[in-house]
Design a protein around this motif. Structure first.
Motif, PDB file in Angstrom:
ATOM      1  N   ASN A 158      34.903  42.223  58.773  1.00  0.00           N
ATOM      2  CA  ASN A 158      34.335  42.184  60.118  1.00  0.00           C
ATOM      3  C   ASN A 158      32.983  41.477  60.080  1.00  0.00           C
ATOM      4  N   TYR A 159      32.601  40.968  61.216  1.00  0.00           N
ATOM      5  CA  TYR A 159      31.303  40.297  61.321  1.00  0.00           C
ATOM      6  C   TYR A 159      30.263  41.349  61.677  1.00  0.00           C
ATOM      7  N   VAL A 160      29.359  41.576  60.773  1.00  0.00           N
ATOM      8  CA  VAL A 160      28.320  42.577  60.978  1.00  0.00           C
ATOM      9  C   VAL A 160      26.977  41.959  60.613  1.00  0.00           C
ATOM     10  N   LYS A 161      26.003  42.191  61.463  1.00  0.00           N
ATOM     11  CA  LYS A 161      24.654  41.694  61.185  1.00  0.00           C
ATOM     12  C   LYS A 161      23.686  42.876  61.227  1.00  0.00           C
ATOM     13  N   VAL A 162      22.929  43.036  60.154  1.00  0.00           N
ATOM     14  CA  VAL A 162      22.015  44.171  60.026  1.00  0.00           C
ATOM     15  C   VAL A 162      20.585  43.647  59.980  1.00  0.00           C
ATOM     16  N   ILE A 163      19.741  44.241  60.767  1.00  0.00           N
ATOM     17  CA  ILE A 163      18.313  43.909  60.740  1.00  0.00           C
ATOM     18  C   ILE A 163      17.585  45.013  59.980  1.00  0.00           C
ATOM     19  N   PHE A 220      19.543  48.686  61.027  1.00  0.00           N
ATOM     20  CA  PHE A 220      20.435  49.149  62.086  1.00  0.00           C
ATOM     21  C   PHE A 220      21.322  47.990  62.542  1.00  0.00           C
ATOM     22  N   MET A 221      22.468  48.341  63.120  1.00  0.00           N
ATOM     23  CA  MET A 221      23.447  47.350  63.575  1.00  0.00           C
ATOM     24  C   MET A 221      22.954  46.667  64.854  1.00  0.00           C
ATOM     25  N   VAL A 222      23.151  45.359  64.935  1.00  0.00           N
ATOM     26  CA  VAL A 222      22.804  44.618  66.139  1.00  0.00           C
ATOM     27  C   VAL A 222      23.921  44.786  67.158  1.00  0.00           C
ATOM     28  N   GLN A 223      23.570  45.232  68.321  1.00  0.00           N
ATOM     29  CA  GLN A 223      24.569  45.469  69.358  1.00  0.00           C
ATOM     30  C   GLN A 223      24.966  44.151  70.041  1.00  0.00           C
ATOM     31  N   GLY A 224      26.191  44.120  70.625  1.00  0.00           N
ATOM     32  CA  GLY A 224      26.649  42.958  71.380  1.00  0.00           C
ATOM     33  C   GLY A 224      27.270  41.871  70.543  1.00  0.00           C
ATOM     34  N   LEU A 225      27.452  42.129  69.243  1.00  0.00           N
ATOM     35  CA  LEU A 225      28.061  41.127  68.384  1.00  0.00           C
ATOM     36  C   LEU A 225      29.580  41.278  68.374  1.00  0.00           C
ATOM     37  N   ASN A 226      30.253  40.180  68.132  1.00  0.00           N
ATOM     38  CA  ASN A 226      31.707  40.156  68.049  1.00  0.00           C
ATOM     39  C   ASN A 226      32.121  40.467  66.618  1.00  0.00           C
ATOM     40  N   ASP A 227      32.540  41.706  66.361  1.00  0.00           N
ATOM     41  CA  ASP A 227      32.848  42.097  64.994  1.00  0.00           C
ATOM     42  C   ASP A 227      34.120  41.423  64.467  1.00  0.00           C
ATOM     43  N   LYS A 228      34.927  40.834  65.364  1.00  0.00           N
ATOM     44  CA  LYS A 228      36.147  40.135  64.940  1.00  0.00           C
ATOM     45  C   LYS A 228      35.928  38.613  64.845  1.00  0.00           C
ATOM     46  N   PHE A 229      34.674  38.225  64.767  1.00  0.00           N
ATOM     47  CA  PHE A 229      34.321  36.808  64.773  1.00  0.00           C
ATOM     48  C   PHE A 229      35.027  36.028  63.663  1.00  0.00           C
ATOM     49  N   ILE A 275      36.206  28.139  71.506  1.00  0.00           N
ATOM     50  CA  ILE A 275      35.953  28.326  70.075  1.00  0.00           C
ATOM     51  C   ILE A 275      35.331  29.710  69.882  1.00  0.00           C
ATOM     52  N   PRO A 276      35.766  30.466  68.892  1.00  0.00           N
ATOM     53  CA  PRO A 276      35.236  31.825  68.696  1.00  0.00           C
ATOM     54  C   PRO A 276      33.712  31.863  68.648  1.00  0.00           C
ATOM     55  N   SER A 277      33.175  32.914  69.240  1.00  0.00           N
ATOM     56  CA  SER A 277      31.721  33.074  69.324  1.00  0.00           C
ATOM     57  C   SER A 277      31.294  34.347  68.618  1.00  0.00           C
ATOM     58  N   LYS A 278      30.050  34.348  68.132  1.00  0.00           N
ATOM     59  CA  LYS A 278      29.500  35.535  67.472  1.00  0.00           C
ATOM     60  C   LYS A 278      29.222  36.649  68.472  1.00  0.00           C
TER      61      LYS A 278
END
Length: 373
Positions: A147-152, A171-180, A236-239
């Motif tokens: 999955n696409y996960v971005k942590v700050i 913490f996890m960034v909200q609003g991200l596309n985890d299926k990117f 095209i898929p987006s983050k």
């Protein structure tokens, strides 16, 4: 073009008129009329005039006008008139009829319909071969794609505790596309080595083609995927997750001029073109999406009320000739610029980039286009 059609119509009327006034014994009639004219010219007696008066009055009754005219010294004029009429009649029955029939034979009896194919870039494909562009992509199994996960990261206190006493390394960034990453893989698997095909019908004759339709049939072989679509610029898929809430959007019914009706063995598409004016071209608004890892055939049949029988044609669809592209998980994690390069190689030889540039130029033009309200 309308002038040509009117001339053809009048030629038809003239041909029917000439057939009416052209009896089997038209040569005999010509000889009698011309002979009568010659007789009047060289005759020194009134016997022939009396025969004319007697013949005319036997059908129409006594005519003082004809008697007065023939009483005049008009043998020469009357005879010349009959000679001219006889010769003109003979020319119409021979040379005139042949000329009209020759012209009518040049007029096509049926419309001349031609089916053409256009690719996504608007290029008309010549011949009966359709070459799919780009490269087939083989992607990792879905369960191997993370999955696409971005942590700050947040600065914490000693032993990993932050200033608020909580154990927080990030913490996890909200609003991200985890299926990117998965969507990128699906996009490459779907669009790699595919093509969008539009169809067009041209009427190269001077006759209106009524109620034209085209049926397209493709076998449902393994590795062959075909569908109809109105979208020539796939997303095209987006983050980022889409901000649309579909349940709040009114249902929009797509209108396809090429409709699908599949069976277990075949993909079947029907394009109801309608009437096609003489000398015009009609293009489909709906495209046929086709992706195939093997060669296949499109069987096209054109129907028209004005044709004695349908027109059949086959297109040989050739799979993309580029080497199959093996996509790794690392390829799915690259930045947008690197992923665009992968797309350029896989999807219709850079079509997405060209399409994006076209949309950008259109936007620039419209933003600077000042028109009255």
């Amino acid at each position: 073009m309308n002038i040509d059609i009117d001339i053809d119509k009048w030629l038809g009327h003239l041909s029917r008129f000439l057939s009416i006034i052209r009896p089997k014994a038209y040569n005999v009639i010509t000889r009698l009329v011309v002979g009568a004219g010659i007789t009047l010219v060289i005759s020194q007696s009134r016997i022939f005039e009396a025969m004319i008066v007697a013949g005319f009055e036997s059908y129409f009754g006594r005519s003082e006008v004809l008697r007065d005219y023939l009483d005049q010294d008009s043998n020469l004029h009357w005879g010349t008139f009959l000679i001219v009429v006889g010769m003109v009649y003979h020319l119409l029955m021979t040379v005139g009829t042949d000329l009209v029939n020759t012209q009518l034979q040049r007029v096509p009896k049926y419309p001349e319909l031609k089916l053409g194919v256009v690719n996504a870039d608007g290029e008309e494909l010549s011949g009966d071969s359709i070459q799919l562009r780009g490269a087939i992509c083989e992607v990792p199994p879905e369960d191997e794609i993370p999955n696409y996960v971005k942590v700050i990261n947040v600065p914490g206190g000693r032993n990993g505790f932050n200033m608020f006493g909580g154990m927080s390394t990030g913490f996890m960034v909200q609003g991200l596309n985890d299926k990117f990453f998965k969507e990128r893989a699906k996009f490459l698997r779907t669009w790699g080595g595919s093509e969008l095909l539009y169809f067009m019908i041209s009427n190269d004759s001077r006759i209106l083609a009524k109620n034209v339709s085209v049926c397209l049939v493709i076998r449902r072989d393994v590795g062959v995927a075909v569908d109809n679509t109105n979208d020539d610029f796939p997303d095209i898929p987006s983050k980022q997750k889409s901000q649309r809430f579909d349940f709040l959007q009114p249902n929009s019914i797509q209108s396809y001029d090429i409709r699908r009706g599949h069976s277990d063995q075949e993909y079947i598409f029907t394009w109801n073109v309608g009437d096609v004016q003489a000398g015009t071209v009609v293009e489909s608004k709906t495209a046929i999406f086709i992706r195939s890892d093997r060669n296949t055939v499109i069987r096209a049949t054109t129907y028209c009320d004005d044709l004695p029988e349908p027109i059949s044609k086959e297109y040989q669809v050739e799979a993309a000739t580029k080497e199959i592209t093996q996509i790794m998980v690392s390829d799915l994690k690259v930045d947008d610029a690197e992923f665009a390069a992968i797309l350029d190689n896989a999807v219709m030889d850079g079509y997405l980039g060209r399409r994006a540039e076209k949309e950008f130029n259109k936007y620039q033009h419209e933003s600077q286009e000042h028109l009255p309200d």
